[in-house]
Every structure is written in structure tokens, then in C-alpha cells.
Write an enzyme that holds these catalytic residues in place. Sequence first.
Site, PDB file in Angstrom:
ATOM      1  N   ILE A 157       0.838  -1.197   0.000  1.00 56.52           N
ATOM      2  CA  ILE A 157       0.000   0.000   0.000  1.00 56.52           C
ATOM      3  C   ILE A 157       0.880   1.257   0.000  1.00 56.52           C
ATOM      4  O   ILE A 157       1.603   1.532   0.967  1.00 56.52           O
ATOM      5  CB  ILE A 157      -0.973   0.003   1.198  1.00 56.52           C
ATOM      6  N   THR A 158       0.814   1.979  -1.110  1.00 55.14           N
ATOM      7  CA  THR A 158       1.600   3.216  -1.231  1.00 55.14           C
ATOM      8  C   THR A 158       1.141   4.215  -0.175  1.00 55.14           C
ATOM      9  O   THR A 158      -0.062   4.443  -0.018  1.00 55.14           O
ATOM     10  CB  THR A 158       1.430   3.803  -2.652  1.00 55.14           C
ATOM     11  N   GLN A 336      22.883   2.833 -21.267  1.00 55.89           N
ATOM     12  CA  GLN A 336      23.802   2.339 -22.308  1.00 55.89           C
ATOM     13  C   GLN A 336      24.610   3.493 -22.913  1.00 55.89           C
ATOM     14  O   GLN A 336      25.833   3.379 -23.107  1.00 55.89           O
ATOM     15  CB  GLN A 336      22.992   1.635 -23.405  1.00 55.89           C
ATOM     16  N   GLU A 363      -0.485  -0.465 -10.423  1.00 57.15           N
ATOM     17  CA  GLU A 363      -1.748  -0.056 -11.065  1.00 57.15           C
ATOM     18  C   GLU A 363      -2.123  -1.013 -12.203  1.00 57.15           C
ATOM     19  O   GLU A 363      -2.524  -0.606 -13.283  1.00 57.15           O
ATOM     20  CB  GLU A 363      -1.675   1.398 -11.530  1.00 57.15           C
ATOM     21  N   GLY A 364      -1.971  -2.305 -11.903  1.00 55.67           N
ATOM     22  CA  GLY A 364      -2.182  -3.344 -12.901  1.00 55.67           C
ATOM     23  C   GLY A 364      -0.887  -3.557 -13.657  1.00 55.67           C
ATOM     24  O   GLY A 364      -0.323  -2.613 -14.221  1.00 55.67           O
TER      25      GLY A 364
HETATM   26  C1  LIG Z   1       5.755  -0.334  -5.098  1.00 53.79           C
HETATM   27  C2  LIG Z   1       4.345  -0.801  -5.237  1.00 53.79           C
HETATM   28  C3  LIG Z   1       3.297   0.057  -4.900  1.00 53.79           C
HETATM   29  C4  LIG Z   1       1.985  -0.395  -4.939  1.00 53.79           C
HETATM   30  N1  LIG Z   1       0.960   0.426  -4.510  1.00 53.79           N
HETATM   31  C5  LIG Z   1      -0.296  -0.104  -4.356  1.00 53.79           C
HETATM   32  C6  LIG Z   1      -1.328   0.659  -3.714  1.00 53.79           C
HETATM   33  O1  LIG Z   1      -1.140   1.820  -3.335  1.00 53.79           O
HETATM   34  N2  LIG Z   1      -2.533   0.064  -3.511  1.00 53.79           N
HETATM   35  C7  LIG Z   1      -2.796  -1.213  -3.919  1.00 53.79           C
HETATM   36  O2  LIG Z   1      -3.906  -1.679  -3.688  1.00 53.79           O
HETATM   37  N3  LIG Z   1      -1.831  -1.951  -4.550  1.00 53.79           N
HETATM   38  C8  LIG Z   1      -0.603  -1.431  -4.768  1.00 53.79           C
HETATM   39  N4  LIG Z   1       0.390  -2.184  -5.365  1.00 53.79           N
HETATM   40  C9  LIG Z   1       0.095  -3.534  -5.804  1.00 53.79           C
HETATM   41  C10 LIG Z   1       0.175  -3.730  -7.303  1.00 53.79           C
HETATM   42  O3  LIG Z   1      -0.929  -3.165  -7.929  1.00 53.79           O
HETATM   43  C11 LIG Z   1       0.339  -5.249  -7.548  1.00 53.79           C
HETATM   44  O4  LIG Z   1       1.668  -5.584  -7.167  1.00 53.79           O
HETATM   45  C12 LIG Z   1       0.076  -5.633  -8.973  1.00 53.79           C
HETATM   46  O5  LIG Z   1      -1.296  -5.482  -9.260  1.00 53.79           O
HETATM   47  C13 LIG Z   1       0.489  -7.072  -9.271  1.00 53.79           C
HETATM   48  O6  LIG Z   1       0.060  -7.965  -8.297  1.00 53.79           O
HETATM   49  P1  LIG Z   1       1.107  -9.011  -7.684  1.00 53.79           P
HETATM   50  O7  LIG Z   1       2.291  -8.236  -7.223  1.00 53.79           O
HETATM   51  O8  LIG Z   1       0.408  -9.840  -6.687  1.00 53.79           O
HETATM   52  O9  LIG Z   1       1.571  -9.906  -8.906  1.00 53.79           O
HETATM   53  P2  LIG Z   1       0.814 -11.199  -9.479  1.00 53.79           P
HETATM   54  O10 LIG Z   1      -0.622 -10.902  -9.679  1.00 53.79           O
HETATM   55  O11 LIG Z   1       1.171 -12.377  -8.656  1.00 53.79           O
HETATM   56  O12 LIG Z   1       1.487 -11.341 -10.913  1.00 53.79           O
HETATM   57  C14 LIG Z   1       2.735 -11.985 -11.115  1.00 53.79           C
HETATM   58  C15 LIG Z   1       2.992 -12.043 -12.623  1.00 53.79           C
HETATM   59  O13 LIG Z   1       1.966 -12.821 -13.258  1.00 53.79           O
HETATM   60  C16 LIG Z   1       1.359 -12.059 -14.285  1.00 53.79           C
HETATM   61  N5  LIG Z   1      -0.067 -12.395 -14.369  1.00 53.79           N
HETATM   62  C17 LIG Z   1      -0.947 -12.565 -13.337  1.00 53.79           C
HETATM   63  N6  LIG Z   1      -2.155 -12.831 -13.820  1.00 53.79           N
HETATM   64  C18 LIG Z   1      -2.071 -12.813 -15.160  1.00 53.79           C
HETATM   65  C19 LIG Z   1      -2.994 -13.022 -16.227  1.00 53.79           C
HETATM   66  N7  LIG Z   1      -4.290 -13.269 -16.002  1.00 53.79           N
HETATM   67  N8  LIG Z   1      -2.537 -12.944 -17.491  1.00 53.79           N
HETATM   68  C20 LIG Z   1      -1.235 -12.660 -17.748  1.00 53.79           C
HETATM   69  N9  LIG Z   1      -0.307 -12.458 -16.781  1.00 53.79           N
HETATM   70  C21 LIG Z   1      -0.720 -12.535 -15.515  1.00 53.79           C
HETATM   71  C22 LIG Z   1       1.568 -10.610 -13.882  1.00 53.79           C
HETATM   72  O14 LIG Z   1       1.471  -9.739 -14.981  1.00 53.79           O
HETATM   73  C23 LIG Z   1       2.966 -10.660 -13.275  1.00 53.79           C
HETATM   74  O15 LIG Z   1       3.906 -10.599 -14.303  1.00 53.79           O
HETATM   75  C24 LIG Z   1       1.703  -1.720  -5.385  1.00 53.79           C
HETATM   76  C25 LIG Z   1       2.764  -2.558  -5.762  1.00 53.79           C
HETATM   77  C26 LIG Z   1       4.058  -2.126  -5.671  1.00 53.79           C
HETATM   78  C27 LIG Z   1       5.165  -3.083  -6.038  1.00 53.79           C
END
Ligand SMILES: Cc1cc2nc3c(=O)[nH]c(=O)nc-3n(C[C@H](O)[C@H](O)[C@H](O)COP(=O)(O)OP(=O)(O)OC[C@H]3O[C@@H](n4cnc5c(N)ncnc54)[C@H](O)[C@@H]3O)c2cc1C
Length: 379
Positions: A157-158, A336, A363-364
Site C-alpha cells: 500500500i503506497t 547504455q 496499477e495493474g
Molecule cells: C511499489 C508498489 C506500490 C503499490 N501500490 C499499491 C497501492 O497503493 N494500492 C494497492 O492496492 N496496490 C498497490 N500495489 C500492488 C500492485 O498493484 C500489484 O503488485 C500488482 O497489481 C500485481 O500484483 P502481484 O504483485 O500480486 O503480482 P501477481 O498478480 O502475482 O502477478 C505476477 C505475474 O503474473 C502475471 N499475471 C498474473 N495474472 C495474469 C494473467 N491473467 N494474465 C497474464 N499475466 C498474468 C503478472 O502480470 C505478473 O507478471 C503496489 C505494488 C508495488 C510493487
Amino acid sequence: MIDFSLSELQLAMQQLARTFARNELAPVAAQYDRDPAFPGDLIGKAHAAGLMNLTCPAAYGGQGLDMVTAAVITEELTAGCVALAGMIGINSLACAPILVAGTEAQKQRFLTPLNAAGKTAAFCLTEKEAGSDAGSLTTRAELDGDHYVLNGRKRFITNGSYADLYTVFATLDPARRTAGITGFIVPRSTPGLSVGKVEDKMGQRALNVAEVILQDVRVPVENRLGEEGEGFRIAMLSLDEGRVNIAACAVGVARAAFEAALAYAKERVQFGKPIGTQQAVAFMLAEMAAAIDSARLLAWHAAWLGDQGRPFGREAAQAKFYATDVAMRVTTDAVQIHGGNGYTRDYPVEKYMRDAKLMQIYEGTNQINRLVAGSGLMR
Ligand SMILES: Cc1cc2nc3c(=O)[nH]c(=O)nc-3n(C[C@H](O)[C@H](O)[C@H](O)COP(=O)(O)OP(=O)(O)OC[C@H]3O[C@@H](n4cnc5c(N)ncnc54)[C@H](O)[C@@H]3O)c2cc1C
């Protein structure tokens, strides 16, 4: 039919943001990158300068700007430091659920004092087991008289450590998947809300990202956003504007890296002439400039559609994945072009490259944004 010139207001805001980024953000960017801390003084200065809460209506203490103008300002701030700009700009995502679905009374009660005081909020959707698949979240909301009781853990959570207000998405029944998700406004002072692990990140290190723990957090029914079960739709609509914002952030970081690379290519001499006169390097610079210009146009177009009140979800997703992929490519090429110097902390480009990587993930992820854009095309 098409006019790419900025209005007088947009030019003035662009200049204000550019000066702020140059004088306030860029000089301390490396220091915050090394030693992350809450940039309270910078947030205060940005608030005083009118560079916070850009698209929030003036009626609730925001700047009341359109999305195109916000994109212009965001590009400038993020060219100074995307992580510090993210801490300044977090309210645009965190308060979006209240603007999307809040009642007039909720907007007055929560947004007006937050914005007047220059305080910040956080958007709480993601959980350990619910990232891309946000519909599978398990944080529970159970009705108990005139309150809901929230229990769960939100991850990544940012601004989680420092927010004064949290927009939280929880489920009334995980079996109902997205149809059970409901949004809530939770002030920081609510008993049972605490901060867990703070993430130690590769880039955007000044961006505070933490776990938010909800343990028997009692939220009055009047703090519910919209109706029960509307939370997933509210979260997704909030992310549409957020994605345009991330596209503008990506343009800002890419532009900063490009400008550094161009300056270096003019000044660094090898084989008796500036490296930029070598066709291989000039071609890289030409590709970088073209990619940045096209990313900016996608961001502005999505913002413009939003400003017209037209659907812009597909265009926001396309701008987000395209612009952030451009930022990754351009920042990598900037390293580079700097050769060995680019790989050291004596030059800013390695930070731009680390910072850019995050924008392909939050953000997705860009895979999910391609899914959103693809399904928009098939509709
Ligand atoms: C620094 C940071 C700040 C953030 N801030 C916020 C915030 O303020 N509020 C909040 O709610 N969230 C926040 N997030 C969460 C962020 O939105 C998620 O990390 C992101 O949506 C991906 O979820 P995950 O990390 O669980 O990855 P996963 O969902 O586990 O994905 C792992 C990999 O699998 C791929 N993948 C998963 N499902 C599919 C599919 N159906 N098709 C193709 N590829 C797929 C993904 O693209 C990724 O490459 C933040 C994350 C970070 C790292």
C-alpha cells in the site's frame, strides 16, 4: 480539428511544476533514494504551491484541474523524481473512490479537511494472495448493527505508513467474488488499523509502500462507499484515471533519462568526436525521442477522453502499458549511452532505470493492462 498547443493556464502550471521539480525534487532525489524518509516538507511545499490534489474539484479543496492539465503537471514533477512526486500525488488515486462513489456528505466530510491540511491518503486493494486477481481478496467486512467490522491485511500500500485516510476494499463474502466487494473510508485514527511490513524496494525508494493491517476495525455504515457489492467497480473506475496518471509519470521519467542521455552524447568524446555523432548512438536517441512523443500523445488522448466525459478505460490501459514500456526501454538505453558511468550512482540514469521498472508493475501489471485494452477492443 486538432490543436496541440497548451492553454495559458497549462503553460503556467507546466512552468510552475518544472521549476518546483528542478528546485525542490531533483536536488534531493538521490538522497531520498539512499535513505527513504517521509518527505513531509516537500509535500507541504507542493501543497502550498497548488501542485497537489490536481483533479479533485475546488469544492472539496482540490485544484479542480482537468486530466490533460494534470498529465502536463505530472510529467514535469516526475521528471524531477517520480518517487517523491508519487508521495505528493498519491491522493489522486487514494481519494478517487470517494470522488467516484462518495456521497456529497462524504466528500465534504473527508476530502475537504484532508485537502485543506495538505494531508495524504492511501488506496488499499491489493493483498498477499490477491494481486492481479484483485477480485479474490479476502479482507472481510461484516455488518454488526450500524457498523461494519473489517479484518484482513493489505499489502503493497503506497503511503501506507503515513496516510491520514484509507480507502479500503473488503468483501462481505469471498464466495461472491467481485460481487461481494465493498469500499469503505477508514480514517487513520480508527482503532485496530496498524502498519506492518514496510517494503525495501529496488527503485522508487522514496515511495513509502507498506502493509496495512485491519483487526476488528469498526467502520460506521455511513463510511461505506456506494452500495454493498459495488466496491470492485469503484476500484476499477478509480484505476482508470490512475493509469492515465502512471502513463504521464512514465513520460516524465523517460524524458528525464532522454535529456540526460542527449546531453551526455553531446559532451562525451570518443574516437575524436562526440559519441552522439556516431550513427548508432544518434539512432538510439532518435528512437527514444519518438517513443516518448508517442507515449505522451497516448496519455494526453486518454486524459482528453476522460475530460470529455467519454469512456476511456481502454485508452487509459493502452497508454499505461505503452508509456511504461517506453520508460523502461528509454531509461535502459540512457544507461547504455552513458557507458560505464551510467552504471554508477554518480549519474542519475541508473535511478531512472530502477524507478521505471515499478511502473510496469503497479496499477495493474502491463500484462493485465494489455488484457484490459484487449477486452476493450473485443467489446
Ligand atoms: C511499489 C508498489 C506500490 C503499490 N501500490 C499499491 C497501492 O497503493 N494500492 C494497492 O492496492 N496496490 C498497490 N500495489 C500492488 C500492485 O498493484 C500489484 O503488485 C500488482 O497489481 C500485481 O500484483 P502481484 O504483485 O500480486 O503480482 P501477481 O498478480 O502475482 O502477478 C505476477 C505475474 O503474473 C502475471 N499475471 C498474473 N495474472 C495474469 C494473467 N491473467 N494474465 C497474464 N499475466 C498474468 C503478472 O502480470 C505478473 O507478471 C503496489 C505494488 C508495488 C510493487
